[in-house]
Design a protein around this motif. Sequence first.
Motif, PDB file in Angstrom:
ATOM      1  N   GLU A  30      -1.744   8.066  -1.592  1.00 61.20           N
ATOM      2  CA  GLU A  30      -1.759   8.911  -2.786  1.00 61.20           C
ATOM      3  C   GLU A  30      -1.085  10.240  -2.466  1.00 61.20           C
ATOM      4  OE1 GLU A  30      -5.533  10.284  -4.122  1.00 61.20           O
ATOM      5  OE2 GLU A  30      -6.401  10.306  -2.125  1.00 61.20           O
ATOM      6  N   GLU A  88       0.840  -1.194   0.000  1.00 54.63           N
ATOM      7  CA  GLU A  88       0.000   0.000   0.000  1.00 54.63           C
ATOM      8  C   GLU A  88       0.871   1.237   0.000  1.00 54.63           C
ATOM      9  OE1 GLU A  88      -2.520  -0.198   3.385  1.00 54.63           O
ATOM     10  OE2 GLU A  88      -3.984  -1.533   2.435  1.00 54.63           O
ATOM     11  N   ASN A 130      -6.860   3.404  -8.317  1.00 55.36           N
ATOM     12  CA  ASN A 130      -6.690   3.035  -6.908  1.00 55.36           C
ATOM     13  C   ASN A 130      -5.874   1.771  -6.717  1.00 55.36           C
ATOM     14  OD1 ASN A 130      -8.452   1.162  -7.865  1.00 55.36           O
ATOM     15  ND2 ASN A 130      -9.995   1.435  -6.273  1.00 55.36           N
ATOM     16  N   LYS A 131      -5.423   1.099  -7.829  1.00 52.39           N
ATOM     17  CA  LYS A 131      -4.641  -0.127  -7.673  1.00 52.39           C
ATOM     18  C   LYS A 131      -3.778  -0.329  -8.920  1.00 52.39           C
ATOM     19  CE  LYS A 131      -6.574  -3.424  -5.518  1.00 52.39           C
ATOM     20  NZ  LYS A 131      -7.479  -4.536  -5.127  1.00 52.39           N
ATOM     21  N   ARG A 185      -5.639   8.383  -6.027  1.00 59.67           N
ATOM     22  CA  ARG A 185      -6.559   7.277  -5.804  1.00 59.67           C
ATOM     23  C   ARG A 185      -7.859   7.482  -6.564  1.00 59.67           C
ATOM     24  NH1 ARG A 185     -10.993   5.757  -3.530  1.00 59.67           N
ATOM     25  NH2 ARG A 185     -11.492   7.955  -3.229  1.00 59.67           N
ATOM     26  N   GLU A 186      -8.251   8.744  -6.707  1.00 58.49           N
ATOM     27  CA  GLU A 186      -9.496   9.002  -7.409  1.00 58.49           C
ATOM     28  C   GLU A 186      -9.396   8.684  -8.908  1.00 58.49           C
ATOM     29  OE1 GLU A 186      -9.547  10.336  -3.613  1.00 58.49           O
ATOM     30  OE2 GLU A 186      -8.185  11.250  -5.091  1.00 58.49           O
ATOM     31  N   THR A 200      -1.779  -1.075  -3.783  1.00 57.11           N
ATOM     32  CA  THR A 200      -3.041  -0.371  -3.556  1.00 57.11           C
ATOM     33  C   THR A 200      -2.742   1.065  -3.131  1.00 57.11           C
ATOM     34  OG1 THR A 200      -4.121  -2.425  -2.880  1.00 57.11           O
ATOM     35  CG2 THR A 200      -5.200  -0.368  -2.257  1.00 57.11           C
ATOM     36  N   VAL A 201      -3.398   2.000  -3.761  1.00 59.26           N
ATOM     37  CA  VAL A 201      -3.200   3.416  -3.448  1.00 59.26           C
ATOM     38  C   VAL A 201      -4.159   3.793  -2.323  1.00 59.26           C
ATOM     39  CG1 VAL A 201      -3.199   5.769  -4.331  1.00 59.26           C
ATOM     40  CG2 VAL A 201      -2.530   3.866  -5.822  1.00 59.26           C
ATOM     41  N   LYS A 202      -3.598   4.169  -1.190  1.00 58.72           N
ATOM     42  CA  LYS A 202      -4.404   4.565  -0.036  1.00 58.72           C
ATOM     43  C   LYS A 202      -4.888   5.997  -0.205  1.00 58.72           C
ATOM     44  CE  LYS A 202      -2.801   3.660   3.990  1.00 58.72           C
ATOM     45  NZ  LYS A 202      -1.848   3.616   5.113  1.00 58.72           N
ATOM     46  N   ASP A 203      -6.098   6.228   0.330  1.00 60.38           N
ATOM     47  CA  ASP A 203      -6.700   7.554   0.190  1.00 60.38           C
ATOM     48  C   ASP A 203      -6.030   8.560   1.115  1.00 60.38           C
ATOM     49  OD1 ASP A 203      -8.699   9.387  -0.783  1.00 60.38           O
ATOM     50  OD2 ASP A 203      -9.580   9.271   1.215  1.00 60.38           O
TER      51      ASP A 203
END
Length: 897
Positions: free
Chosen positions: A254, A251, A317-318, A313-314, A344-347
Amino acid sequence: MAAPGPRSSLRGALCRQLLLILAVFSFACEACKKEIFNIPSKLEADKLIGRVNLKECLRSVDHIQSSDPDFRVLEDGSVYTAHAVVLSDEKRSFTIRLSDTKKQTQKEILVLLEYQKKVLRKRHTKEIVLRRSKRRWAPIPCSMQENSLGPFPLFLQQVQSDAAQNYTIFYSISGRGVDKEPLNLFFIERDTGNLYCTQPVDREEYDVFDLIAYASTADGYSADFPLPLPIRVEDENDNHPIFTEAIYNFEVPESSRIGTTVGVVCATDRDEPDTMHTRLKYSILEQTPRSPGLFSVHPSTGVITTVSHYLDREVVNKYSLIMKVQDMDGQFFGLMSTATCIITVKDSNDNLPTFKQNAYEASVEENTVNVEILRIPIEDKDLINSANWRANFTILKGNENGHFKISTDKATNEGVLSVVKPLNYEENHQMVLEIGVTNEAPFTRDVALRMTTMNRAMVTVHVKDQDEGPECSPEVQYIRIKENSAVGSKINGYKAYDPETKSASGLRYKILHDPKEWITINERSGSVETYKTLDREVITPRNELYNITVMAIDQDGRSCTGTLAVSIEDVNDNPPEILQDYLVICKTNMEYVDISAIDRDDSSNGAPFYFSLANTSPEINRLWTITRVNDTAARLAYQKNAQFQEYFIPVAVKDRAGLSATKTLRVNLCDCTNPIQCRAAARSADVILGKWAILAILLGIALLFSILLTLVCGVVSARNKKGFPEDLAQQNLIISNTEAPGDDKVCSANGFMTQTVNNANQGFCGTMGSGVKNGGQETIEMVRGGHQTLESCRGAGHHHTLDSCRGGAVEMENSRYTYSEWQNFTQPRLGEKLHLCNQDEEHMPSQDYVLTYNYEGRGSPAGSVGCCSEKQEEDGLDFLNNLEAKFTALAETCTKR
């Protein structure tokens, strides 16, 4: 090893040398058995030439030393060459010195070396072959390639022993790969010593084989010590590197900065470490989505980092990466493998919440509270139900009076605007609020963007008019009234008004609560009127406001409640009051006494006080003076020629406003050391007699004179012998109804006199018979049978009795004693008794020895407390020697000073 040969002809020279050595040994220490070794003429370094039994010579050895530097001796007795040695003569010798430092013992062993030529022949059974651990026949380190293609059997090397120069030698091997798993992998030719391998070997399974080679004669005798023979398997790059996991999951936040570590991939290789076969190189084969390239991997460590700040992420997101690892340092001919890495891109809070519109409107009726008036939706692209998405609303402007509250609906993330304090249409028809919104988590963008991290919107709230009741504003209204004002005085009272018309007409007023019921209110106008006289000093605390609760009612019955706070202004209606009534001054150690005063009025009508002697007699003015101590106290002092007695001194005190009062103080100028000693005598001084008490006294006096007349008539028939009556002891005391301290006391002398006193601070003892003053001479009659007694009143809580009963037969003329005769008779006895009563059990002075006792009622089993109650003889006065402590106060009072 070569067999021993014949002895040399130089035996004589050797013997002489040995004799010399033995002579030295005998001088220095004790010599042990000598050892003889047959050796070749040339010896290489580190060659074993033989072994000496050290324990046989000296059991405990902690130090071994060789006399010849070309040879060294080990702890087990093995003798090795330290250097290459060439024997020039046929014989050579040296000594081995053994030492035991604990027992301080030394011994020496003579070692004789003899040269002998070797002869190639078969060994006879009875011959001894010397074995050596290191020989030239030991092969060089041997190795073989793993996964060799042969041909098999594969020749590795030849093993030979030096003993083969003199004897017929046979070879054999043992160890893993021969007689241990894997079996029969190696074999050796018995006659030649050639070593072979029978099949391919995997280095990852067996990296080295530790074989042991043996050399023996035909009859099975070991010509040499067993020879270690390691065979190392050379590595071949036959293993692919393998990732530790097939799929890696990482992870990364972003908007991370360039160079942020995402994770680490790792691979292993079974080939030989620290070789090119295990030197691995990592790389990224493919990224999904392909563009843009956001990640890189370190070729040696496998650390994956970001190479771009466009992680959003927007948007995506992965990400999926295909990772490759290759040995041979990544060369094209190296072996490789792959693995998948999911990132995985964390918010992060990189999107501001925004209002859907810039302005909103709402309406609410006045006087309503805790109602929701508006819901404000927002938009936020961050992860739903996270701290980056949840909104915090704030009222930035327009809510200075706290009428509104805004909260967040956790389910919809909307702002909920509510009224928490009633609004007033008459004060404000419309209110404009500025609303701001942020997230729970802080904004993560650059500093330049943080200046605009709050989105704003305007909300216009329209207040609707409502027909409402009267308003008591301000709720607390103040008025001032002087105390002692005339009943019926009118003062402006409480005013309420209709918020619609801003007028007070049509309202009615009513008092709900008046603590003292001092005030009435006009129902129509609200003005107040005094119903009773106001007294500021009655209020507790005095400086507090006098609060009255008032209700205002309109024509529809709606009402409001307020408080009318009345400030009662002080009037100087209370003069200063002296606190003291009775004072005792011990002349022996006191020159004055202080008095103080208080004033119940306000401080403006109070201190400082002015003290003075008011309307006093010339004698008081001559003996007493009064001076100021401070604002509330004065000092009363006497002249030195003042006599011991009670003085009644009127003292006037005046406040600052001129209101004064006079009080007569009883001042007892007493011959004492402690004022307590004089308080019992002063109690009766405070009695104020009423008209009925005066009448009772007059009747008592008349009755007393009648009794005296009767007694005088009975004297004629009395006996001529002077003395006390026989029943004097029985008639000495009367029963007192009360004995508690401080009550009124009645002193009776069988009808002679009754005296009543009040419970003053100091007691009074009245002792009277039928005494008459004639020209200043006091006499006391003692008439036989006349039931005449000497009585005393209780003082300071004690009941004391004094009888003049001491002595034998006393002559009396006309049955009468003068006061001086009575005093001379009783004074020494009372003084002696007083001295005894003022002592405790250890004969020490005790001023408080006399104790208070309670009321015992009539008919006490103890009988009379009189000292002579049981004495029947008219001259039996021995009871005076047994007076108890309860007569002490009486004795002190009645003793002439």
